[in-house]
Design a protein around this motif. Structure first.
Motif, PDB file in Angstrom:
ATOM      1  N   LEU A 194       0.840  -1.188   0.000  1.00  0.00           N
ATOM      2  CA  LEU A 194       0.000   0.000   0.000  1.00  0.00           C
ATOM      3  C   LEU A 194       0.876   1.239   0.000  1.00  0.00           C
ATOM      4  CD1 LEU A 194      -2.641  -0.961   2.730  1.00  0.00           C
ATOM      5  CD2 LEU A 194      -2.887  -1.105   0.243  1.00  0.00           C
ATOM      6  N   ASP A 195       0.523   2.178  -0.849  1.00  0.00           N
ATOM      7  CA  ASP A 195       1.204   3.465  -0.906  1.00  0.00           C
ATOM      8  C   ASP A 195       0.171   4.521  -0.537  1.00  0.00           C
ATOM      9  OD1 ASP A 195       2.676   5.719  -1.415  1.00  0.00           O
ATOM     10  OD2 ASP A 195       3.353   5.066  -3.396  1.00  0.00           O
ATOM     11  N   ASP A 196       0.270   5.010   0.694  1.00  0.00           N
ATOM     12  CA  ASP A 196      -0.695   5.979   1.219  1.00  0.00           C
ATOM     13  C   ASP A 196      -2.127   5.480   1.034  1.00  0.00           C
ATOM     14  OD1 ASP A 196      -1.128   8.309   2.663  1.00  0.00           O
ATOM     15  OD2 ASP A 196      -1.402   9.518   0.863  1.00  0.00           O
ATOM     16  N   GLY A 197      -2.339   4.185   1.318  1.00  0.00           N
ATOM     17  CA  GLY A 197      -3.664   3.591   1.248  1.00  0.00           C
ATOM     18  C   GLY A 197      -4.061   3.030  -0.109  1.00  0.00           C
ATOM     19  N   GLN A 198      -3.270   3.257  -1.137  1.00  0.00           N
ATOM     20  CA  GLN A 198      -3.569   2.756  -2.480  1.00  0.00           C
ATOM     21  C   GLN A 198      -2.704   1.528  -2.773  1.00  0.00           C
ATOM     22  OE1 GLN A 198      -6.021   4.168  -4.502  1.00  0.00           O
ATOM     23  NE2 GLN A 198      -6.404   5.288  -2.596  1.00  0.00           N
ATOM     24  N   VAL A 199      -3.327   0.473  -3.288  1.00  0.00           N
ATOM     25  CA  VAL A 199      -2.592  -0.761  -3.592  1.00  0.00           C
ATOM     26  C   VAL A 199      -1.614  -0.526  -4.738  1.00  0.00           C
ATOM     27  CG1 VAL A 199      -2.817  -3.141  -4.415  1.00  0.00           C
ATOM     28  CG2 VAL A 199      -4.510  -2.216  -2.810  1.00  0.00           C
ATOM     29  N   PHE A 200      -0.347  -0.855  -4.509  1.00  0.00           N
ATOM     30  CA  PHE A 200       0.647  -0.789  -5.582  1.00  0.00           C
ATOM     31  C   PHE A 200       1.264  -2.158  -5.864  1.00  0.00           C
ATOM     32  CE2 PHE A 200       3.459  -0.258  -1.942  1.00  0.00           C
ATOM     33  CZ  PHE A 200       4.593  -0.958  -2.300  1.00  0.00           C
TER      34      PHE A 200
END
Length: 98
Positions: free
Chosen positions: A19-25
């Motif tokens: 997760l990158d600041d809550g976004q799946v990467f």
């Protein structure tokens, strides 16, 4: 902003989610048998996701979090409850021992 990877070593696969600041990467899994044969593949995956602020794996059995720099033989034993005599008989440990 926090970039975090979680690892779930399961019975059949290693699941990895980033997760990158809550976004799946990152969202992938690898067969346990493959990781046992080529443990470097998991390390390569984690390194390819850099930069990362935190990598989380199960602490196991209610153990406290330990910075990787302080993770030694005693922590490895407590984390897995596998001693040196058993390591070669457990596929994932046999792979890491190479």
């Amino acid at each position: 902003m926090t970039r975090t990877i979680g690892i779930d070593p399961g019975t059949v696969s290693f699941d990895v989610c980033g997760l990158d600041d809550g976004q799946v990467f990152l969202d992938t899994n690898a067969a346990l048998a493959g990781i046992c044969r080529q443990p470097q593949a998991l390390i390569d995956l984690l390194q390819s996701a850099r930069p990362v602020d935190l990598i989380v794996a199960p602490s196991g059995y209610g153990l406290p979090l330990v910075p990787i720099e302080q993770f030694g033989d005693q922590e490895r034993f407590l984390f897995t409850l596998v001693d040196e005599r058993e390591r070669g008989r457990i596929p994932v440990w046999a792979g890491w021992a190479r």
